[in-house]
Write a protein that holds these residues in place. Sequence first.
Motif, PDB file in Angstrom:
ATOM      1  N   PHE A 283       0.834  -1.203   0.000  1.00  0.00           N
ATOM      2  CA  PHE A 283       0.000   0.000   0.000  1.00  0.00           C
ATOM      3  C   PHE A 283       0.871   1.256   0.000  1.00  0.00           C
ATOM      4  O   PHE A 283       0.644   2.182  -0.783  1.00  0.00           O
ATOM      5  N   LEU A 284       1.852   1.307   0.871  1.00  0.00           N
ATOM      6  CA  LEU A 284       2.681   2.507   0.991  1.00  0.00           C
ATOM      7  C   LEU A 284       3.540   2.729  -0.243  1.00  0.00           C
ATOM      8  O   LEU A 284       3.692   3.862  -0.705  1.00  0.00           O
ATOM      9  N   MET A 285       4.108   1.660  -0.800  1.00  0.00           N
ATOM     10  CA  MET A 285       4.971   1.809  -1.968  1.00  0.00           C
ATOM     11  C   MET A 285       4.159   2.051  -3.233  1.00  0.00           C
ATOM     12  O   MET A 285       4.585   2.775  -4.133  1.00  0.00           O
ATOM     13  N   GLY A 286       2.992   1.404  -3.326  1.00  0.00           N
ATOM     14  CA  GLY A 286       2.104   1.662  -4.455  1.00  0.00           C
ATOM     15  C   GLY A 286       2.645   1.223  -5.793  1.00  0.00           C
ATOM     16  O   GLY A 286       2.294   1.804  -6.828  1.00  0.00           O
ATOM     17  N   ARG A 287       3.467   0.208  -5.809  1.00  0.00           N
ATOM     18  CA  ARG A 287       3.987  -0.306  -7.077  1.00  0.00           C
ATOM     19  C   ARG A 287       4.299  -1.778  -6.916  1.00  0.00           C
ATOM     20  O   ARG A 287       4.209  -2.332  -5.823  1.00  0.00           O
ATOM     21  N   GLU A 288       4.678  -2.408  -8.004  1.00  0.00           N
ATOM     22  CA  GLU A 288       5.028  -3.829  -7.963  1.00  0.00           C
ATOM     23  C   GLU A 288       6.223  -4.048  -7.038  1.00  0.00           C
ATOM     24  O   GLU A 288       7.186  -3.282  -7.059  1.00  0.00           O
ATOM     25  N   ARG A 289       6.117  -5.103  -6.210  1.00  0.00           N
ATOM     26  CA  ARG A 289       7.194  -5.426  -5.267  1.00  0.00           C
ATOM     27  C   ARG A 289       7.404  -6.925  -5.261  1.00  0.00           C
ATOM     28  O   ARG A 289       6.468  -7.721  -5.473  1.00  0.00           O
TER      29      ARG A 289
END
Length: 527
Positions: A283-289
């Motif tokens: 949620f915080l990064m908002g990108r593929e991880r």
Amino acid sequence: MSTTTFGGETVTQGIASAVRGCLDWARDAGTGPVPDADALALLLTAHLELGAPEPGDWYVDDVHEVARVVRAGARPDGRRHPGALRDTAVLRSTWLAWCDHLVDQGGLVSDESPRRLRSAIEEVDLTVGGDREPAPAPAGAEPLLDRLDGTPPRPVAPAEPSDLDDAARQCRTLADAARLTVWVDRGRLLRPDSEGRDALCAEDVPAAAAHLEASPAEIDHLFSVARSARLLRTTYTRVLAGRAAYAWSAGVPGAVADAWADALPAMTAEHGTIALLTLTDLFLMGRERTPRQITAAYRGRDGIDEERVRVALELLADLKAVHRTDGGFRIGRLGDHCVVRRLRRVGVPVRVTRAITDMDAHEVLSLIEEGRPTDTGDLLHRWIEGRDPDTAAGALLEASTAPGAWHRRRNVTELLARLGVDPETTLRPHLDHPVLGGWVRRLRATGEEPPTSRPTAWALLDDYAVLVEAGLPLPVRDRERLSPHAEHFIRSVRSSDHPAADTVLDRLADGELGLALARAARRARSV
């Protein structure tokens, strides 16, 4: 906020209404002495000031936090309580009456066991005089707050409630919990010997298992999920349909998604906090991880390793919280919905924007600049769909006039170029704008004109400001293009009032783009 008074204490209208409701219930029920209004106002006010969102949202942890306030003889803001409210017998009997009122009327909005809650109120120490310990964070909050580390989350673009509901209905576990709720129908007995936790009575478990074609262990898990989702609620002796079940059956927009979000901790309980920590990171990064990246973000936390994170991610994907991608995982709209609800419950403000279709040009450009990649990837295209292209193009430009908004002007111009917007017709009013004009002129099919006017010089200064921000050199290819116009260009730069003008002049004077521009810049500096 409207207020009223009980025993000299000012309370909110919400608390005053709750107190009156409890008193009316107690008189009608006739099961014991009527609660003391001042004592109840004290308890509910302490509960509110400790962060409770509403009077009926009680957990066992809340009981201990409010008891700390009572023992200290002071409210969280330091004001002393009236001496008459320090009668522990009155406080306890009033508190128990409040608990009974919530349970009887279906007003306990948390998924706490009513039996555990009442037992905690019966046993907690209310003796005034003890030192008040710092109130702990709400249950389950620590992992979320640790991951934030004081940094506010970025704004989040909302999904349509109907889309969230449709996604939540695809979750098999929630669907099975809903089937169990239907089976419970008008109510079932609670198991009397459930060791501090609510459970179906032993006779009903096999019947429920047969109805759902599940094992008894699965029924136990589904019961926990349904309770957490508020599809089921319990009294001291019975299991009944909860408020979420009624909202779901009535078709209230967002009700299914809310039930799913509330149930997610129970659906992932076998993984402890790892699943929720993993979801919070996405949620915080908002990108593929990848699992490795998420594990690295929690380096030093006991019990978290790459394999356990991978397993948690697979479960979250099965539950529709995250999506599998070619390179890892990214959060889905349901996952966003869950994290936002949990963060808000522990007092973390999260800004959810208006729906994309309702945003104006400034709002959509602000979200692109401040938001997460998962929200901003194709945001401009989604926003412009269904709008008149000419009107939308003008609005986007007009929202980009702030002197320091060079990134915004570049993004907007690139979009307008892809859309094929005609600068000679649609954007003609902006051709001579001191800030926007140079960017609009770049859209002309005739090619880029020399940056000798203020509008064209401004656009080039925007380019240079991006490079200066990134610590990069000015482009060598501009030497030949600018040198023949050195005097005019430097004059336009000096008169532009661009935020980056002085920095660029210094670098040009140092010879970064050749001798002609260096001399012109030095002469301008000496004037």
